[in-house]
Design a protein around this motif. Structure first.
Motif, PDB file in Angstrom:
ATOM      1  N   ILE A 233     -41.545  37.549 -15.342  1.00 47.16           N
ATOM      2  CA  ILE A 233     -40.795  37.389 -16.591  1.00 47.16           C
ATOM      3  C   ILE A 233     -41.757  37.602 -17.758  1.00 47.16           C
ATOM      4  O   ILE A 233     -42.664  36.814 -17.977  1.00 47.16           O
ATOM      5  CB  ILE A 233     -40.162  35.983 -16.695  1.00 47.16           C
ATOM      6  CG1 ILE A 233     -39.387  35.658 -15.415  1.00 47.16           C
ATOM      7  CG2 ILE A 233     -39.271  35.901 -17.919  1.00 47.16           C
ATOM      8  CD1 ILE A 233     -38.817  34.250 -15.409  1.00 47.16           C
TER       9      ILE A 233
ATOM     10  N   ALA B 251     -43.215  41.268 -19.990  1.00 47.12           N
ATOM     11  CA  ALA B 251     -44.111  42.399 -19.757  1.00 47.12           C
ATOM     12  C   ALA B 251     -45.129  42.466 -20.882  1.00 47.12           C
ATOM     13  O   ALA B 251     -45.161  43.414 -21.660  1.00 47.12           O
ATOM     14  CB  ALA B 251     -43.319  43.702 -19.649  1.00 47.12           C
TER      15      ALA B 251
ATOM     16  N   PHE C   7     -39.090  41.794 -15.970  1.00 45.84           N
ATOM     17  CA  PHE C   7     -38.178  41.569 -17.090  1.00 45.84           C
ATOM     18  C   PHE C   7     -38.959  41.493 -18.394  1.00 45.84           C
ATOM     19  O   PHE C   7     -40.048  40.924 -18.434  1.00 45.84           O
ATOM     20  CB  PHE C   7     -37.420  40.250 -16.904  1.00 45.84           C
ATOM     21  CG  PHE C   7     -36.379  40.329 -15.831  1.00 45.84           C
ATOM     22  CD1 PHE C   7     -35.091  40.747 -16.145  1.00 45.84           C
ATOM     23  CD2 PHE C   7     -36.686  39.991 -14.516  1.00 45.84           C
ATOM     24  CE1 PHE C   7     -34.114  40.821 -15.153  1.00 45.84           C
ATOM     25  CE2 PHE C   7     -35.720  40.067 -13.529  1.00 45.84           C
ATOM     26  CZ  PHE C   7     -34.426  40.488 -13.841  1.00 45.84           C
ATOM     27  N   ASN C   8     -38.386  42.045 -19.447  1.00 45.81           N
ATOM     28  CA  ASN C   8     -39.024  41.871 -20.753  1.00 45.81           C
ATOM     29  C   ASN C   8     -37.977  41.752 -21.834  1.00 45.81           C
ATOM     30  O   ASN C   8     -37.033  42.534 -21.892  1.00 45.81           O
ATOM     31  CB  ASN C   8     -39.961  43.048 -21.064  1.00 45.81           C
ATOM     32  CG  ASN C   8     -41.019  42.658 -22.090  1.00 45.81           C
ATOM     33  OD1 ASN C   8     -41.344  41.477 -22.228  1.00 45.81           O
ATOM     34  ND2 ASN C   8     -41.541  43.633 -22.800  1.00 45.81           N
TER      35      ASN C   8
ATOM     36  N   ARG D 200     -50.853  44.553 -27.817  1.00 45.21           N
ATOM     37  CA  ARG D 200     -50.327  43.819 -28.972  1.00 45.21           C
ATOM     38  C   ARG D 200     -51.380  43.668 -30.077  1.00 45.21           C
ATOM     39  O   ARG D 200     -51.063  43.689 -31.262  1.00 45.21           O
ATOM     40  CB  ARG D 200     -49.850  42.441 -28.498  1.00 45.21           C
ATOM     41  CG  ARG D 200     -48.901  41.739 -29.431  1.00 45.21           C
ATOM     42  CD  ARG D 200     -48.379  40.434 -28.833  1.00 45.21           C
ATOM     43  NE  ARG D 200     -47.600  40.580 -27.632  1.00 45.21           N
ATOM     44  CZ  ARG D 200     -46.328  40.994 -27.594  1.00 45.21           C
ATOM     45  NH1 ARG D 200     -45.704  41.266 -28.706  1.00 45.21           N
ATOM     46  NH2 ARG D 200     -45.691  41.118 -26.460  1.00 45.21           N
TER      47      ARG D 200
ATOM     48  N   GLU E  70     -34.129  42.948 -21.398  1.00 52.20           N
ATOM     49  CA  GLU E  70     -33.292  41.994 -20.656  1.00 52.20           C
ATOM     50  C   GLU E  70     -34.042  40.657 -20.550  1.00 52.20           C
ATOM     51  O   GLU E  70     -35.054  40.567 -19.856  1.00 52.20           O
ATOM     52  CB  GLU E  70     -33.030  42.580 -19.261  1.00 52.20           C
ATOM     53  CG  GLU E  70     -31.734  42.155 -18.632  1.00 52.20           C
ATOM     54  CD  GLU E  70     -31.485  42.893 -17.302  1.00 52.20           C
ATOM     55  OE1 GLU E  70     -31.768  44.104 -17.205  1.00 52.20           O
ATOM     56  OE2 GLU E  70     -31.032  42.222 -16.355  1.00 52.20           O
TER      57      GLU E  70
ATOM     58  N   ALA F 169     -44.569  34.763 -17.644  1.00 56.68           N
ATOM     59  CA  ALA F 169     -45.595  35.256 -18.582  1.00 56.68           C
ATOM     60  C   ALA F 169     -44.924  35.555 -19.900  1.00 56.68           C
ATOM     61  O   ALA F 169     -44.945  36.673 -20.398  1.00 56.68           O
ATOM     62  CB  ALA F 169     -46.281  36.496 -18.019  1.00 56.68           C
TER      63      ALA F 169
ATOM     64  N   GLY G  87     -45.526  34.456 -22.889  1.00 58.09           N
ATOM     65  CA  GLY G  87     -46.311  34.499 -24.121  1.00 58.09           C
ATOM     66  C   GLY G  87     -45.992  33.352 -25.044  1.00 58.09           C
ATOM     67  O   GLY G  87     -45.745  32.231 -24.599  1.00 58.09           O
TER      68      GLY G  87
ATOM     69  N   ARG H  73     -45.182  39.461 -34.511  1.00 55.63           N
ATOM     70  CA  ARG H  73     -45.404  39.311 -33.089  1.00 55.63           C
ATOM     71  C   ARG H  73     -45.209  40.629 -32.343  1.00 55.63           C
ATOM     72  O   ARG H  73     -45.913  40.931 -31.418  1.00 55.63           O
ATOM     73  CB  ARG H  73     -44.431  38.257 -32.521  1.00 55.63           C
ATOM     74  CG  ARG H  73     -44.634  37.924 -31.056  1.00 55.63           C
ATOM     75  CD  ARG H  73     -45.887  37.117 -30.853  1.00 55.63           C
ATOM     76  NE  ARG H  73     -46.280  37.071 -29.444  1.00 55.63           N
ATOM     77  CZ  ARG H  73     -47.456  36.619 -29.017  1.00 55.63           C
ATOM     78  NH1 ARG H  73     -48.330  36.147 -29.878  1.00 55.63           N
ATOM     79  NH2 ARG H  73     -47.754  36.623 -27.742  1.00 55.63           N
TER      80      ARG H  73
ATOM     81  N   GLU I 222     -54.148  39.994 -41.335  1.00 55.98           N
ATOM     82  CA  GLU I 222     -53.974  41.356 -40.831  1.00 55.98           C
ATOM     83  C   GLU I 222     -52.639  41.917 -41.318  1.00 55.98           C
ATOM     84  O   GLU I 222     -52.539  43.091 -41.673  1.00 55.98           O
ATOM     85  CB  GLU I 222     -54.085  41.387 -39.303  1.00 55.98           C
ATOM     86  CG  GLU I 222     -55.509  41.092 -38.838  1.00 55.98           C
ATOM     87  CD  GLU I 222     -55.758  41.289 -37.334  1.00 55.98           C
ATOM     88  OE1 GLU I 222     -56.868  40.985 -36.903  1.00 55.98           O
ATOM     89  OE2 GLU I 222     -54.853  41.744 -36.609  1.00 55.98           O
TER      90      GLU I 222
ATOM     91  N   GLY J  74     -50.951  33.404 -19.327  1.00 55.80           N
ATOM     92  CA  GLY J  74     -50.783  33.916 -20.674  1.00 55.80           C
ATOM     93  C   GLY J  74     -50.708  32.797 -21.699  1.00 55.80           C
ATOM     94  O   GLY J  74     -51.091  31.656 -21.422  1.00 55.80           O
ATOM     95  N   GLU J  75     -50.197  33.149 -22.866  1.00 56.46           N
ATOM     96  CA  GLU J  75     -50.163  32.174 -23.955  1.00 56.46           C
ATOM     97  C   GLU J  75     -49.143  31.072 -23.715  1.00 56.46           C
ATOM     98  O   GLU J  75     -49.110  30.089 -24.431  1.00 56.46           O
ATOM     99  CB  GLU J  75     -49.844  32.890 -25.278  1.00 56.46           C
ATOM    100  CG  GLU J  75     -51.040  33.615 -25.850  1.00 56.46           C
ATOM    101  CD  GLU J  75     -50.766  34.225 -27.220  1.00 56.46           C
ATOM    102  OE1 GLU J  75     -49.582  34.389 -27.574  1.00 56.46           O
ATOM    103  OE2 GLU J  75     -51.736  34.533 -27.927  1.00 56.46           O
TER     104      GLU J  75
ATOM    105  N   GLY K 107     -54.962  31.524 -27.182  1.00 55.68           N
ATOM    106  CA  GLY K 107     -54.389  32.396 -28.215  1.00 55.68           C
ATOM    107  C   GLY K 107     -55.118  33.718 -28.362  1.00 55.68           C
ATOM    108  O   GLY K 107     -54.822  34.499 -29.251  1.00 55.68           O
ATOM    109  N   LEU K 108     -56.102  33.969 -27.514  1.00 59.06           N
ATOM    110  CA  LEU K 108     -56.817  35.248 -27.552  1.00 59.06           C
ATOM    111  C   LEU K 108     -56.772  35.855 -26.161  1.00 59.06           C
ATOM    112  O   LEU K 108     -56.621  35.141 -25.170  1.00 59.06           O
ATOM    113  CB  LEU K 108     -58.276  35.045 -27.973  1.00 59.06           C
ATOM    114  CG  LEU K 108     -58.501  34.552 -29.404  1.00 59.06           C
ATOM    115  CD1 LEU K 108     -59.945  34.148 -29.628  1.00 59.06           C
ATOM    116  CD2 LEU K 108     -58.095  35.611 -30.422  1.00 59.06           C
ATOM    117  N   VAL K 109     -56.925  37.161 -26.071  1.00 65.61           N
ATOM    118  CA  VAL K 109     -56.687  37.803 -24.774  1.00 65.61           C
ATOM    119  C   VAL K 109     -57.775  37.567 -23.726  1.00 65.61           C
ATOM    120  O   VAL K 109     -57.481  37.591 -22.535  1.00 65.61           O
ATOM    121  CB  VAL K 109     -56.478  39.331 -24.883  1.00 65.61           C
ATOM    122  CG1 VAL K 109     -55.164  39.626 -25.538  1.00 65.61           C
ATOM    123  CG2 VAL K 109     -57.640  40.001 -25.562  1.00 65.61           C
TER     124      VAL K 109
ATOM    125  N   LEU L 260     -56.987  35.141 -21.115  1.00 61.24           N
ATOM    126  CA  LEU L 260     -55.774  35.541 -20.394  1.00 61.24           C
ATOM    127  C   LEU L 260     -56.106  36.568 -19.312  1.00 61.24           C
ATOM    128  O   LEU L 260     -55.511  36.579 -18.233  1.00 61.24           O
ATOM    129  CB  LEU L 260     -54.740  36.135 -21.352  1.00 61.24           C
ATOM    130  CG  LEU L 260     -54.401  35.318 -22.592  1.00 61.24           C
ATOM    131  CD1 LEU L 260     -53.217  35.948 -23.317  1.00 61.24           C
ATOM    132  CD2 LEU L 260     -54.082  33.885 -22.224  1.00 61.24           C
TER     133      LEU L 260
END
Ligand SMILES: Cc1cc2nc3c(=O)[nH]c(=O)nc-3n(C[C@H](O)[C@H](O)[C@H](O)COP(=O)(O)OP(=O)(O)OC[C@H]3O[C@@H](n4cnc5c(N)ncnc54)[C@H](O)[C@@H]3O)c2cc1C
Ligand code: FES
Lengths: 111, 812
Positions: free
Chosen positions: B8, B10, B34-35, B44, B79, B106, B108, B128, B157, B274-275, B285-287, B290
């Motif tokens: 769940i 992507a 699913f995303n 991102r 979906e 996942a 986020g 986001r 940013e 993930g987040e 909160g940073l990759v 993750l």
């Protein structure tokens, strides 16, 4: 000591450009950089005679308009892989006037 | 039978997980993905460069359709999962259920929305996903008022990106200085100053009271009564883990979905990363962490033992031109010492926080080159008492003499971290290189280094160079010349995005390494600037090649050639007489008819040019621009007026086009040919733009060449209307002006851009065609003039003669 002769106003030379002075030794290109320094070089590329006064001025370098040889205007030396020298002459700016080595004028009179 | 794995979300974390799984055990799982977003996994982090215009969405896609197809992933994009039925092991979207053996959540995180009146108004966005980004791009392009609530990493940013696009941006920040979680007040101040220089208004200690507006947002009201007008409000005040479906399914959830060291939730068949997760009371909160989770979870799913241990991560702000680096802890406390370095003139600030002779925090602003070195010392808890005195000056000082960057990289130990996002150390890159990964793309593919935020690309290349020696040619197509690593395309994009309006500004902001550029970049920059800002930028003659500067072609003996324009190749006895007179008056050694249907006067002395032009001007002749990267000639044949085969007025059309297009500067020269019938006497089918007139109208083709390369034109469009033909050609020329790399002829550019794309822009999309024509006209309002007339003016003429003639003085 070098004797100088007044050849014109600094503002007559475009910034990052050049004007030519005719002398008995041939044409001399007078360059003005973006920070208002002045350089005087023989207006003849040692490669195939291109008029350096028509080159693009970048920093204290000038690029010959014919085949892109680049010269250091301080020494007159070709940069990079190219080998060659252009004659340089003493020149200076004082109170908005440009002065060039008077020897370029005298030689003929002496002769 | 394959195990059914349902994922769940992507996003970046699950994307990395799938990469690991497919790499280690390609046939183990049958994956359904699913995303909620209607697309697959993209980078991102790179939304910010997309927002500012430095990258396009296509460039930041991580997994495209082909990738998913190759791994037989059942993609359910757009979906959302609304329910997890744990007892029957089925997940549900609004389209139905899918069973699983193993499930990965996942999802986020979701942006935090502050509960103020007006928060639901149209025009309020978060930051986001791509939808948010596009909304902000539109606001920027339309030059609207934008208010960003939140002066943290994301908010800034967003603010910088919108400002680069042209919005009037205000940042409202609750705390006393920007990015207070990463920066101390001094660095925050420098950052604020830099942002204000870009026209961004910064309001610190500002608490939002309400968002005002009837149908959509109109303004933002603060507690202190200040009101900022706003067409768009971006809320970037923080994120919270997206845990709703996990909570509903009664999994253990605190602030995030609770996972153990193996990334397993309270249900043994459900995993999370993930987040959205909480591990050991910690959120992420940073990759970088993750990606570590992805590695661990891949092993767990494959039945191997693995333990997740979070590492510290450093922060960088991805705003071109604002360099900052922050890592660790820098709050004041009695047992800590500070080493601070300031150079206000250059906007530099560095601060190192020490405790027991170990670095525990680093904040740098302005010059962050040494950031990773300090960060390494901090992570390794190196005792720095020996080098304390010079520590702040970085690694260059420690060896006594200044190391060049290559030597510094060569000296790094194998375990030194190079790519923070992906946790790739030097040794891994070296191994990959020795194993045959000799290009940046290969290293990226094999190690992931430099594939996320991209700020480490330079370092990765240096490691490659240090490993391969001279065998490694640093990616060449990169820099537009020796003065910069930015490519032509990047420079063009940045000129626009950052609003750079002079050559010195470009060189300063984009970090040119030379003084004043060189003969290669200066003419290119001059062109890019005048094409982008026709009304504001003033053409810089001194940045032009001699021919364009002097509006005549220099010959090998230093004389010039003069070519007056003959519209469509048509002339008159009076014009011919004026040309003949000029040739005699100035002793022109050669008079020649050119291939472009006009007359060339060769061997003119420079000092004679202005007077000769003045004479020609008097007879109504203007510059033929035979020297320019611009419109050269429009070659025509006789056409319907006299020719018995002619179908349309090809000469008339040629004259009309030439009068419309002349004077415009283009990336390289542009030549047109207009033939009155398919016999093609004007040789239109090897020109940059060719028109063949037929009974039913006009066939327009483009991108021909008849020089060192020979190429027939390709069909662009056919139309019955002369007006439409003119419009399409104008739009084509403008598109070429806006997109081609300097010194690419149209045929080269079309080959790169693709004819289909060009067609879509100038033929199919009528609105876009109109906009192109309009922009061309704006530019022509400045450039459709005769340069000869300008330079032939009496007070200009002296400039073409020698400054002084010392041979005369000597004779006196
Ligand atoms: C503009 C921006 C800049 C950033 N810059 C940096 C940076 O410089 N450095 C850094 O380290 N980090 C940065 N980050 C943070 C980084 O992007 C995140 O840490 C990372 O993307 C989180 O990955 P994830 O897989 O957990 O979540 P995501 O990448 O957000 O993926 C989660 C996906 O799950 C989907 N989803 C949610 N709920 C459901 C549901 N019920 N059903 C189906 N799908 C669902 C969502 O649509 C989303 O696509 C930045 C973030 C943003 C937005
Ligand atoms: S004449 Fe100067 S480079 Fe050729």
């Amino acid at each position: 000591m070098t004797l100088f002769i007044d050849i014109g106003a600094l503002e007559d030379i475009p910034v990052q450009g050049a004007r030519v002075v005719k002398t008995v030794e041939g044409c001399v290109a007078i360059f003005r950089t973006s920070d208002d320094r002045i350089f005087a070089l023989e207006d003849r590329c040692p490669h195939k005679g291109g008029p350096l006064s028509e080159g693009i001025v970048h920093g204290d370098r000038v690029t010959c308009p014919l085949h892109n040889w680049v010269f250091d205007m301080n020494s007159g030396e070709a940069q990079g892989a190219d080998k060659g020298m252009v004659r340089t002459f003493a020149a200076k700016v004082e109170a908005g006037r440009v002065f060039l080595d008077a020897a370029l004028l005298k030689r003929r009179s002496a002769a | 039978m394959k195990e059914k794995l349902v994922v769940i979300g992507a996003g970046m974390a699950s994307g990395r997980l799938l990469e690991h799984l497919f790499e280690i055990a390609p046939d183990r799982f049958e994956v359904t993905l699913f995303n909620a977003e209607p697309r697959g996994n993209y980078n991102r982090l790179m939304l910010s460069p997309v927002l500012s215009g430095e990258k396009t969405y296509e460039q930041i896609v991580t997994h495209d359709d082909d990738w998913y197809a190759a791994h037989a992933v059942d993609c359910r994009f757009g979906e959302s999962i609304v329910k997890i039925d744990r007892s029957n092991r089925i997940v549900f979207s609004n389209h139905g259920g899918v069973p699983y053996n193993k499930l990965v959540i996942a999802t986020g995180s979701a942006p935090f929305i502050i509960p103020v009146a007006g928060k639901e108004l149209p025009g309020v966005v978060t930051y986001r996903d791509l939808e948010d980004t596009n909304a902000m791009i539109e606001a920027g392009v339309a030059g609207q008022n934008a208010v960003v609530i939140g002066g943290g990493l994301l908010g800034l940013e967003a603010a910088a990106g919108m400002a680069a696009r042209g919005a009037k941006v205000t940042v409202i920040h609750l705390m006393g200085h920007l990015m207070e979680r990463q920066l101390d007040p001094s660095a925050g101040y420098l950052l604020q100053r830099d942002l204000e220089k870009r026209g961004i208004t910064v309001h610190c200690k500002g608490a939002t009271k309400a968002i005002l507006g009837k149908e959509r947002v109109e303004a933002v009201l603060l507690d202190d009564g200040t009101i900022y007008p706003a067409d768009l409000v971006c809320m970037a005040v923080g994120i919270r883990p997206e845990t709703r479906i996990a909570t509903d399914a009664r999994l253990e959830v605190n602030r995030g979905i609770v996972v153990d060291d193996a990334m397993r939730t309270s249900d043994p068949n459900i995993f999370s990363l993930g987040e959205c997760v909480e591990h050991d009371s910690q959120l992420f909160g940073l990759v970088a962490p993750l990606y570590d989770q992805a590695k661990i979870l891949a092993k767990t799913l494959l039945g191997e033992e693995a333990v997740f241990r979070p590492v510290q991560t450093a922060t960088k702000l991805k705003v071109t031109g604002c360099d900052l680096f922050s890592a660790g802890d820098f709050a004041d406390a009695p047992d800590r010492e500070d080493i601070v370095f300031r150079d206000p003139g250059r906007g530099q600030y560095k601060r190192i926080v020490l405790k027991d002779d170990r670095i525990i925090g680093v904040v740098m602003y302005g010059d962050t080159a040494d950031g990773n070195w300090f960060y390494g010392l901090m992570k390794d808890q190196t005792d720095v008492s020996e080098m304390r005195d010079t520590l702040i000056f970085g690694p260059a000082f420690q060896g006594g003499q200044k190391l060049d960057p290559m030597a510094a990289v060569a000296a790094l130990p194998p375990e030194a971290e190079i790519c923070g996002c992906n946790g790739v150390c030097k040794g891994k890159i070296v191994d990959a290189v020795l194993g045959g990964a000799t290009t940046l793309d290969l290293v990226r593919a094999q190690t992931k280094a430099s594939s996320s935020c991209g700020t480490c690309t330079g370092l990765v290349e240096q490691v490659m160079k240090a490993t391969l020696g001279d065998g490694f040619v640093m990616a060449k197509p990169q820099g537009m010349c020796k003065c910069t690593d930015h490519s032509h395309e990047d420079v063009r994009r940045l000129i626009k995005a950052m609003g750079l309006k002079s050559i010195p500004a470009v060189q300063q902001e984009l970090g040119w390494t030379s003084v004043g550029g060189c003969y290669s970049c200066r003419p290119a920059l001059n062109y890019y600037l005048l094409a982008e800002w026709p009304l504001e930028y003033k053409d810089d003659r001194q940045s032009r090649f001699v021919n364009e500067r002097n509006h005549a072609n220099i010959q090998k003996d230093g004389t010039y050639s003069v070519v007056p324009r003959m519209w469509g190749g048509v002339t008159t006895p009076a014009e011919l007489r004026a040309i003949a007179d000029a040739a005699e008056k100035y002793n022109v050694p050669m008079v020649k008819v050119t291939g472009g249907q006009r007359i060339d006067l060769l061997g003119v002395r420079k000092e004679d040019l202005p007077q000769m032009w003045a004479d020609l001007n008097e007879a109504g002749l203007v510059s033929g621009h035979a020297y320019s990267k611009g419109l050269r000639t429009v070659k025509t044949c006789v056409g319907a007026q006299f020719c018995r085969f002619g179908t349309q007025d090809s000469t008339g059309l040629g004259i009309r086009l030439e009068k419309l297009l002349w004077g415009s500067w283009t990336p390289h020269k542009v030549k047109l040919g207009i033939s009155g019938c398919p016999r093609n006497c004007a040789e239109a089918t090897c020109k940059d733009v060719g028109v063949i007139c037929v009974d039913s109208g006009y066939q327009i083709s483009v991108a021909g060449a008849a020089g060192m390369e020979l190429k027939e034109t390709e069909h662009l469009a056919s139309t019955a209307s002369e007006d439409e033909a003119v419009e399409i050609i104008t739009a084509f020329v403008q598109l070429y002006r806006e997109h081609a790399r300097y010194l690419d002829r149209p045929y080269k550019w079309v080959a790169k851009a693709g004819l289909d794309w060009v067609k879509a822009q100038v033929v199919d999309d009528l609105e876009n065609r109109k906009a192109l024509v309009e922009r061309f006209e704006i530019s022509q309002s400045v450039y459709r003039t005769d340069p000869w007339a300008e330079h032939a003016a009496p007070d200009e003429r002296a400039k073409w003669a020698p400054l002084a003639d010392l041979t005369l003085e000597a004779a006196e």
